[in-house]
Design an enzyme around this catalytic site. Structure first.
Site, PDB file in Angstrom:
ATOM      1  N   ASN A  12     -13.836 -10.176  12.519  1.00 32.53           N
ATOM      2  CA  ASN A  12     -14.147 -10.054  13.944  1.00 32.53           C
ATOM      3  C   ASN A  12     -15.498 -10.727  14.173  1.00 32.53           C
ATOM      4  O   ASN A  12     -16.527 -10.184  13.797  1.00 32.53           O
ATOM      5  CB  ASN A  12     -14.201  -8.565  14.316  1.00 32.53           C
ATOM      6  CG  ASN A  12     -14.711  -8.333  15.724  1.00 32.53           C
ATOM      7  OD1 ASN A  12     -14.749  -9.254  16.537  1.00 32.53           O
ATOM      8  ND2 ASN A  12     -15.085  -7.098  16.010  1.00 32.53           N
ATOM      9  N   LYS A  14     -16.947 -11.211  16.917  1.00 32.00           N
ATOM     10  CA  LYS A  14     -17.647 -10.654  18.093  1.00 32.00           C
ATOM     11  C   LYS A  14     -18.181 -11.807  18.968  1.00 32.00           C
ATOM     12  O   LYS A  14     -17.531 -12.837  19.071  1.00 32.00           O
ATOM     13  CB  LYS A  14     -18.758  -9.704  17.640  1.00 32.00           C
ATOM     14  CG  LYS A  14     -18.283  -8.677  16.626  1.00 32.00           C
ATOM     15  CD  LYS A  14     -19.268  -7.575  16.386  1.00 32.00           C
ATOM     16  CE  LYS A  14     -18.791  -6.708  15.261  1.00 32.00           C
ATOM     17  NZ  LYS A  14     -19.546  -5.478  15.116  1.00 32.00           N
ATOM     18  N   HIS A  96     -11.828  -1.669  20.088  1.00 27.90           N
ATOM     19  CA  HIS A  96     -13.012  -1.699  19.225  1.00 27.90           C
ATOM     20  C   HIS A  96     -14.068  -0.776  19.822  1.00 27.90           C
ATOM     21  O   HIS A  96     -14.188  -0.664  21.045  1.00 27.90           O
ATOM     22  CB  HIS A  96     -13.540  -3.133  19.119  1.00 27.90           C
ATOM     23  CG  HIS A  96     -14.591  -3.282  18.064  1.00 27.90           C
ATOM     24  ND1 HIS A  96     -15.890  -2.889  18.260  1.00 27.90           N
ATOM     25  CD2 HIS A  96     -14.531  -3.751  16.790  1.00 27.90           C
ATOM     26  CE1 HIS A  96     -16.587  -3.116  17.154  1.00 27.90           C
ATOM     27  NE2 HIS A  96     -15.781  -3.639  16.246  1.00 27.90           N
ATOM     28  N   GLU A  98     -17.087  -1.086  20.247  1.00 26.58           N
ATOM     29  CA  GLU A  98     -18.017  -1.749  21.182  1.00 26.58           C
ATOM     30  C   GLU A  98     -17.377  -1.905  22.562  1.00 26.58           C
ATOM     31  O   GLU A  98     -18.071  -1.862  23.581  1.00 26.58           O
ATOM     32  CB  GLU A  98     -18.471  -3.102  20.594  1.00 26.58           C
ATOM     33  CG  GLU A  98     -19.439  -2.882  19.443  1.00 26.58           C
ATOM     34  CD  GLU A  98     -19.443  -3.962  18.380  1.00 26.58           C
ATOM     35  OE1 GLU A  98     -18.959  -5.080  18.625  1.00 26.58           O
ATOM     36  OE2 GLU A  98     -19.939  -3.672  17.269  1.00 26.58           O
ATOM     37  N   GLU A 166     -12.659   2.642  11.754  1.00 27.41           N
ATOM     38  CA  GLU A 166     -14.023   2.133  11.760  1.00 27.41           C
ATOM     39  C   GLU A 166     -14.979   3.232  12.226  1.00 27.41           C
ATOM     40  O   GLU A 166     -15.156   3.417  13.454  1.00 27.41           O
ATOM     41  CB  GLU A 166     -14.149   0.949  12.717  1.00 27.41           C
ATOM     42  CG  GLU A 166     -13.243  -0.208  12.368  1.00 27.41           C
ATOM     43  CD  GLU A 166     -13.820  -1.525  12.864  1.00 27.41           C
ATOM     44  OE1 GLU A 166     -14.033  -2.401  12.015  1.00 27.41           O
ATOM     45  OE2 GLU A 166     -14.084  -1.660  14.061  1.00 27.41           O
ATOM     46  N   GLY A 172     -22.070  -2.333  11.507  1.00 25.48           N
ATOM     47  CA  GLY A 172     -23.297  -3.122  11.644  1.00 25.48           C
ATOM     48  C   GLY A 172     -24.553  -2.414  11.174  1.00 25.48           C
ATOM     49  O   GLY A 172     -25.665  -2.881  11.432  1.00 25.48           O
ATOM     50  N   SER A 212     -19.435  -2.247   7.838  1.00 31.93           N
ATOM     51  CA  SER A 212     -20.358  -2.707   6.799  1.00 31.93           C
ATOM     52  C   SER A 212     -19.677  -3.051   5.482  1.00 31.93           C
ATOM     53  O   SER A 212     -20.226  -2.810   4.399  1.00 31.93           O
ATOM     54  CB  SER A 212     -21.471  -1.666   6.569  1.00 31.93           C
ATOM     55  OG  SER A 212     -22.254  -1.533   7.742  1.00 31.93           O
TER      56      SER A 212
HETATM   57  C1  PEP Z   1     -16.616  -4.455  13.240  1.00 32.53           C
HETATM   58  O1  PEP Z   1     -17.258  -4.844  14.199  1.00 32.53           O
HETATM   59  O2  PEP Z   1     -15.417  -4.268  13.366  1.00 32.53           O
HETATM   60  C2  PEP Z   1     -17.318  -4.248  11.974  1.00 32.53           C
HETATM   61  C3  PEP Z   1     -16.706  -3.586  11.047  1.00 32.53           C
HETATM   62  O3  PEP Z   1     -18.599  -4.762  11.886  1.00 32.53           O
HETATM   63  P1  PEP Z   1     -19.498  -4.847  10.536  1.00 32.53           P
HETATM   64  O4  PEP Z   1     -18.607  -5.323   9.420  1.00 32.53           O
HETATM   65  O5  PEP Z   1     -20.576  -5.823  10.884  1.00 32.53           O
HETATM   66  O6  PEP Z   1     -20.018  -3.458  10.279  1.00 32.53           O
END
Ligand code: PEP
Length: 254
Positions: A12, A14, A96, A98, A166, A172, A212
């Site tokens: 992703n 973003k 997601h 976000e 997630e 992040g 992460s």
């Molecule tokens: C995500 O945005 O779906 C995600 C898992 O981000 P990150 O790997 O940067 O934690």
């Protein structure tokens, strides 16, 4: 009956990436040209069309990061599922955290988007996850159960649905749940899928972990039962980081 789930490494991007970053896709396509796992990259919408052309003929596929549930109309700035498909996307991320936070998306919004995606023949990657406060209050499984019943369409199958667990506090942040914590939630998701859709669908839906994931922790996470791959944010932006994660998943696929 044992149904094999093909593992999936999903990236992703973003709100990152311009035309200049399409070389990352070329490198990934060349490095993983005979991959035994599925590889999905979800770049920003303006790059979809060109990204789809870059990966054509390779094991990589392209997805959107969001969609609107309506087919067309007065929705400034939004993107329909038909537009995604027309640009070469075969999947779309919905729900997601976000989007749930920044755009106030609720479970029924996510379900409507997923329904539209599935009706268009796109695979919906539905994201679920608890906040830190919810985990600390021991509410994780209740939150996941509520998000599953609220966000996942009735017409889901192993082909049109992927779930990404997630934890919001892991996205992040560099913080990752223990493998026991990941295993508990993934096992719970599988059980809930079975209760609602029956054993056949439950065995065929891919359940990804996201939050992460890095080259250094990928193999350990991919060894957790019921983890069928990862949804990766930051570490999917460069081939240098994403390629070793894909390689760890390929090793886990055997
Ligand atoms: C995500 O945005 O779906 C995600 C898992 O981000 P990150 O790997 O940067 O934690």
């Amino acid at each position: 009956m044992h149904i094999m789930r093909r593992k999936l490494a999903a990236g992703n991007w973003k709100m990152n990436g311009t035309h200049a970053d399409l070389g990352t896709l070329r490198t990934l396509a060349e490095t993983h040209d005979t991959s035994p796992v599925d590889i999905l990259i979800c770049p920003p919408a303006p790059l979809l069309d060109r990204a789809a052309q870059v990966v054509e003929g390779s094991p990589l596929t392209i997805g959107g990061q969001d969609c609107h549930p309506a087919a067309s109309g007065a929705h400034t700035g939004d993107i329909s599922v038909a537009m995604l498909a027309d640009a070469g996307a075969t999947a779309v991320i919905v729900g997601h955290s976000e989007r749930r936070t920044d755009h106030n998306e609720r479970n029924d919004d996510v379900r409507a988007k997923a329904n539209a995606a599935m009706a268009e023949g796109l695979m919906a990657v539905i994201c679920l996850g608890e906040s830190l406060a919810e985990r600390e209050a021991s509410n994780t499984l209740d939150i996941i159960a509520g998000q599953m019943s609220g966000s996942i369409p009735d017409l889901s199958t192993g082909e049109n649905l992927v779930i990404a667990y997630e934890p919001i506090w892991a996205i992040g942040t560099g913080k990752v749940p223990t493998t026991d914590q990941i295993g508990e939630v993934h096992g719970f998701i599988r059980t809930r899928l079975e209760r609602r859709f029956g054993a056949g669908v439950a065995r065929s839906v891919r359940v990804l972990y996201g939050g992460s994931v890095k080259p250094a922790n990928a193999a350990e996470i991919f060894a957790v039962p019921h983890v069928d791959g990862a949804l990766v944010g930051g570490a999917s932006l460069t081939a240098e980081d994403f390629s070793p994660i894909i390689a760890a998943l390929e090793a886990a696929a055997g």
